[in-house]
Design an enzyme around this catalytic site. Structure first.
Site, PDB file in Angstrom:
ATOM      1  N   SER A 136       0.828  -1.203   0.000  1.00 51.08           N
ATOM      2  CA  SER A 136       0.000   0.000   0.000  1.00 51.08           C
ATOM      3  C   SER A 136       0.859   1.248   0.000  1.00 51.08           C
ATOM      4  O   SER A 136       0.912   1.958   0.995  1.00 51.08           O
ATOM      5  CB  SER A 136      -0.894  -0.011   1.226  1.00 51.08           C
ATOM      6  OG  SER A 136      -1.392  -1.297   1.463  1.00 51.08           O
ATOM      7  N   CYS A 137       1.538   1.517  -1.079  1.00 54.36           N
ATOM      8  CA  CYS A 137       2.413   2.689  -1.136  1.00 54.36           C
ATOM      9  C   CYS A 137       1.599   3.970  -1.289  1.00 54.36           C
ATOM     10  O   CYS A 137       0.439   3.946  -1.681  1.00 54.36           O
ATOM     11  CB  CYS A 137       3.377   2.573  -2.305  1.00 54.36           C
ATOM     12  SG  CYS A 137       4.368   1.070  -2.292  1.00 54.36           S
ATOM     13  N   ASP A 138       2.249   5.082  -0.984  1.00 58.73           N
ATOM     14  CA  ASP A 138       1.659   6.403  -1.198  1.00 58.73           C
ATOM     15  C   ASP A 138       2.733   7.322  -1.751  1.00 58.73           C
ATOM     16  O   ASP A 138       3.840   7.390  -1.206  1.00 58.73           O
ATOM     17  CB  ASP A 138       1.119   6.976   0.116  1.00 58.73           C
ATOM     18  CG  ASP A 138      -0.046   6.164   0.656  1.00 58.73           C
ATOM     19  OD1 ASP A 138      -1.184   6.410   0.220  1.00 58.73           O
ATOM     20  OD2 ASP A 138       0.191   5.272   1.497  1.00 58.73           O
TER      21      ASP A 138
ATOM     22  N   GLU B 143       3.049   2.729  -7.788  1.00 62.37           N
ATOM     23  CA  GLU B 143       2.051   2.134  -6.898  1.00 62.37           C
ATOM     24  C   GLU B 143       1.466   0.892  -7.548  1.00 62.37           C
ATOM     25  O   GLU B 143       1.321   0.837  -8.773  1.00 62.37           O
ATOM     26  CB  GLU B 143       0.886   3.113  -6.668  1.00 62.37           C
ATOM     27  CG  GLU B 143       1.291   4.497  -6.228  1.00 62.37           C
ATOM     28  CD  GLU B 143       1.624   4.554  -4.767  1.00 62.37           C
ATOM     29  OE1 GLU B 143       1.039   3.769  -4.004  1.00 62.37           O
ATOM     30  OE2 GLU B 143       2.459   5.387  -4.388  1.00 62.37           O
TER      31      GLU B 143
ATOM     32  N   ARG C  15      -6.610   5.556   2.141  1.00 58.15           N
ATOM     33  CA  ARG C  15      -5.356   6.298   2.237  1.00 58.15           C
ATOM     34  C   ARG C  15      -5.212   7.350   1.149  1.00 58.15           C
ATOM     35  O   ARG C  15      -4.590   8.381   1.366  1.00 58.15           O
ATOM     36  CB  ARG C  15      -4.163   5.332   2.221  1.00 58.15           C
ATOM     37  CG  ARG C  15      -3.936   4.647   3.550  1.00 58.15           C
ATOM     38  CD  ARG C  15      -2.793   3.663   3.506  1.00 58.15           C
ATOM     39  NE  ARG C  15      -2.102   3.662   2.244  1.00 58.15           N
ATOM     40  CZ  ARG C  15      -2.458   2.934   1.188  1.00 58.15           C
ATOM     41  NH1 ARG C  15      -3.482   2.133   1.248  1.00 58.15           N
ATOM     42  NH2 ARG C  15      -1.779   3.000   0.069  1.00 58.15           N
TER      43      ARG C  15
END
Length: 420
Positions: A5-7, A93, A239
């Site tokens: 779950s990258c941002d 992502e 997110r």
């Protein structure tokens, strides 16, 4: 818990101060995966027809590649995020949607990050590199080392000193959005809706053929290619929405330190904990004044709240980043052979960081002293970097060893806590 779950974030004037573009990313991966920070110098490749071995497949090499600094899972060729000598930054992502993910080995999204950085001197040229390679070689393959099999499509945030681009893909189809001011972020969902500045030539027709778009109403990329209700996208508790709120909260006053605070934010889920956690972080300052250097900060360790953001500046003859480079193995082909043996890829900084955390885990006083020393080191580094940007003076001899020396100073903090 959302896996991988990258941002990734970008802020541009007038949302920032001092006419700077600020880029930031948290890389959220499996908790036991080591991420290294590595530097590769520019190179000329004279051998026409030379092939380049990426994580799984070989592709045609180009005649020239630019110098890059990368934060990458230590087992693969590509990168989760990085920058090049021309001030281009890219983060990717994992995204999913209606288009089926290909299990066949092709280019990983992380390979495309590195290829974009090595081959392009502007953000839009990096976009061109990525979409051309996507068309020629496709994307696919396992994105983890070991037993777990995990594949996905990719979105990218690409920035330079002047602008940013959001590139979102579904198989070989893609849409891109140009960002010239304000704030923008990407997370693990398609986010380009009706503002589409560039696109795959067959992207709309394909959606129409699949029954995802009726050809009459305004085309919405995220609505067509995923299952999102894009009308509710900015009001959900995910997110993507939380990240946008954090950017918006600081709009007009965003600095590189603001971006680090956002990456360290745990209540929002941006700084992830658990089986999937934030394994590495990056923040970059891209001044619009081309006489000023771009400055890239990397942690190289898990959890930015318990890590030090260390600066890197491109100058000739950079010292190798030995303390954040993982050991290499003759068994590197384990990846290709689907072996379930995972070598010990911990680099020196990672080892000392983990040892120190274990020592202070049950000692509140030691934990506070260590964190205070880490923040003190970081603040001193920030002052030095700000001075460089304000005074326009670069001590090249010192900068050659900047990142390696910062890493040694960080290791010293951990060693003193372990031995005391």
């Amino acid at each position: 818990m959302e896996p991988f779950s990258c941002d990734t974030f970008v802020a541009l004037p007038p949302a920032t101060v001092d006419n700077r573009i600020i880029f930031g990313k948290n890389s959220d991966r499996l908790c036991d995966e080591v991420q290294e920070v590595v530097y590769f110098p520019a190179a000329v490749h004279n051998n026409l027809g030379e092939h380049l071995k990426c994580t799984y497949i070989e592709i045609d090499q180009v005649s020239e590649t630019y110098a890059v600094v990368l934060s990458r899972p230590a087992w693969l060729w590509g990168a989760e995020m990085g920058a090049n000598e021309h001030g281009v930054c890219i983060g990717n992502e994992a995204v999913w949607g209606r288009e089926e993910v290909c299990d066949e080995e092709a280019l990983l999204g992380m390979d495309l990050v590195r290829l974009g950085l090595e081959r392009a001197d502007t953000a839009e040229k990096a976009l061109n590199v990525i979409v051309d390679l996507l068309e020629k070689y496709g994307q696919g393959g396992n994105c983890t080392e070991g037993r777990m099999v995990f594949s996905y499509h990719n979105s990218f945030l690409i920035a330079d000193r002047n602008e940013a681009w959001i590139l979102e893909t579904a198989g070989k189809y893609w849409a891109a959005e140009k960002v010239q001011e304000g704030v923008r972020n990407i997370s693990n969902q398609l986010s380009i809706t009706t503002k589409i500045d560039r696109e795959h030539p067959d992207m709309r027709n394909y959606a129409k053929r699949k029954g995802w778009w009726d050809g009459k109403k305004e085309f919405d990329f995220a609505a067509a290619y995923s299952y999102l209700d894009t009308a509710k996208m900015m009001t959900s508790s995910g997110r993507y929405c939380e990240g946008y709120k954090l950017l918006k909260k600081h709009k007009g006053n965003i600095t590189f330190e603001t971006m680090m605070e956002i990456l360290r934010d745990k209540p929002s889920g941006i700084n992830m904990e658990g089986e999937f956690l934030t394994t590495a972080s990056m923040v970059s300052i891209l001044p619009q004044d081309s006489s000023l250097p771009c400055i890239h900060f990397f942690t190289g360790t898990p959890d930015p709240e318990r890590s030090v953001f260390k600066p890197f500046i491109f100058v000739p003859h950079i010292s190798q980043l030995l303390d954040t480079s993982s050991p290499t193995f003759e068994l590197e082909d384990l990846v290709k052979k689907k072996s379930h043996v995972k070598p010990d890829r911990r680099h020196p900084l990672y080892q000392k960081h983990q040892q120190a955390l274990e020592v202070v885990h049950n000692n509140e006083e030691k934990a506070k002293i260590m964190l205070d020393n880490m923040r003190k080191l970081e603040k001193e580094l920030f002052r030095e970097m700000e001075s460089i940007l304000q005074n326009k003076h670069l001590d090249v001899e010192k900068i050659v060893n900047l990142f390696p020396q910062c890493t040694k100073d960080e290791i010293q903090i951990y060693q003193s806590n372990v031995s005391s």
